[in-house]
Write an enzyme that holds these catalytic residues in place. Structure first.
Site, PDB file in Angstrom:
ATOM      1  N   ASN A 120       0.844  -1.191   0.000  1.00  0.00           N
ATOM      2  CA  ASN A 120       0.000   0.000   0.000  1.00  0.00           C
ATOM      3  C   ASN A 120       0.882   1.244   0.000  1.00  0.00           C
ATOM      4  OD1 ASN A 120      -1.091   2.122   2.136  1.00  0.00           O
ATOM      5  ND2 ASN A 120      -2.838   1.311   0.976  1.00  0.00           N
ATOM      6  N   CYS A 155      -5.829  -2.235  -2.631  1.00  0.00           N
ATOM      7  CA  CYS A 155      -6.774  -1.637  -1.691  1.00  0.00           C
ATOM      8  C   CYS A 155      -7.761  -0.696  -2.382  1.00  0.00           C
ATOM      9  CB  CYS A 155      -6.032  -0.895  -0.585  1.00  0.00           C
ATOM     10  SG  CYS A 155      -4.985   0.434  -1.215  1.00  0.00           S
TER      11      CYS A 155
END
Length: 178
Positions: A120, A155
């Site tokens: 991420n 994500c």
């Protein structure tokens, strides 16, 4: 060339299978060493079939010889490539922690280390991750390639954090042999 392909827990771990396959097709000997979390994303059978070698993922599997497998591979490898490199594994490597077969192999290995981070974007940009990356990049024979500047992350956000493309990974891993 003997290549140890380290695979960490990241959604990008599935791309390690493609990397292993391409390296074998180029004539390299590939040994996959996975963190336990990596096996939640990709199976040992897939990596074993594509690399044509058993997958190492725990110390319990190291019963075939009096020399532990992670030590044997560390002594034989021409390059250690971590695809993908997770924030956790990079932290362990930077601090010298060895909670699994991959990080233990890393501590025993003395050749070129290529890290291909994937995580991420906020994790990549965190000061702790940046400090660990800087520590690793400052070590002799260590290179960090990536993450990609922009891309759709697992994500659902867009930004820096994606694994660089497989062709780039294979090119970087095989560059010392050229």
């Amino acid at each position: 060339m003997v290549i140890v392909l380290g695979v960490c827990g990241s959604i990008a771990a599935y791309k390690a299978a493609d990397v292993a396959s391409r390296l074998v097709k180029l004539g390299h000997e590939v040994h996959c060493v996975c963190t336990p979390t990596a096996l939640q994303f990709v199976t040992p059978l897939t990596l074993m079939t594509l690399s044509r070698n058993p997958v190492v993922s725990s110390f319990e599997e190291e019963t075939g010889s009096w020399v532990p497998v992670h030590i044997d591979l560390a002594q034989r490898a021409d390059v250690l490539a971590i695809v993908p490199a997770s924030a956790n594994t990079m932290a362990c490597m930077a601090q010298g922690f060895a909670p699994n077969a991959l990080t233990s192999l890393y501590l025993a290995y003395r050749g070129p280390v290529l890290l291909f981070p994937a995580m991420n974007g906020a994790m990549w940009e965190h000061p702790a991750t940046q400090a660990n990356a800087a520590t690793l990049a400052a070590r002799p024979q260590h290179r960090i390639i990536g993450p990609a500047e922009e891309g759709m992350l697992a994500c659902g956000t867009t930004g820096k954090g994606c694994l660089v493309d497989v062709e780039c990974i294979v090119r970087e891993i095989t560059a010392p042999a050229q």
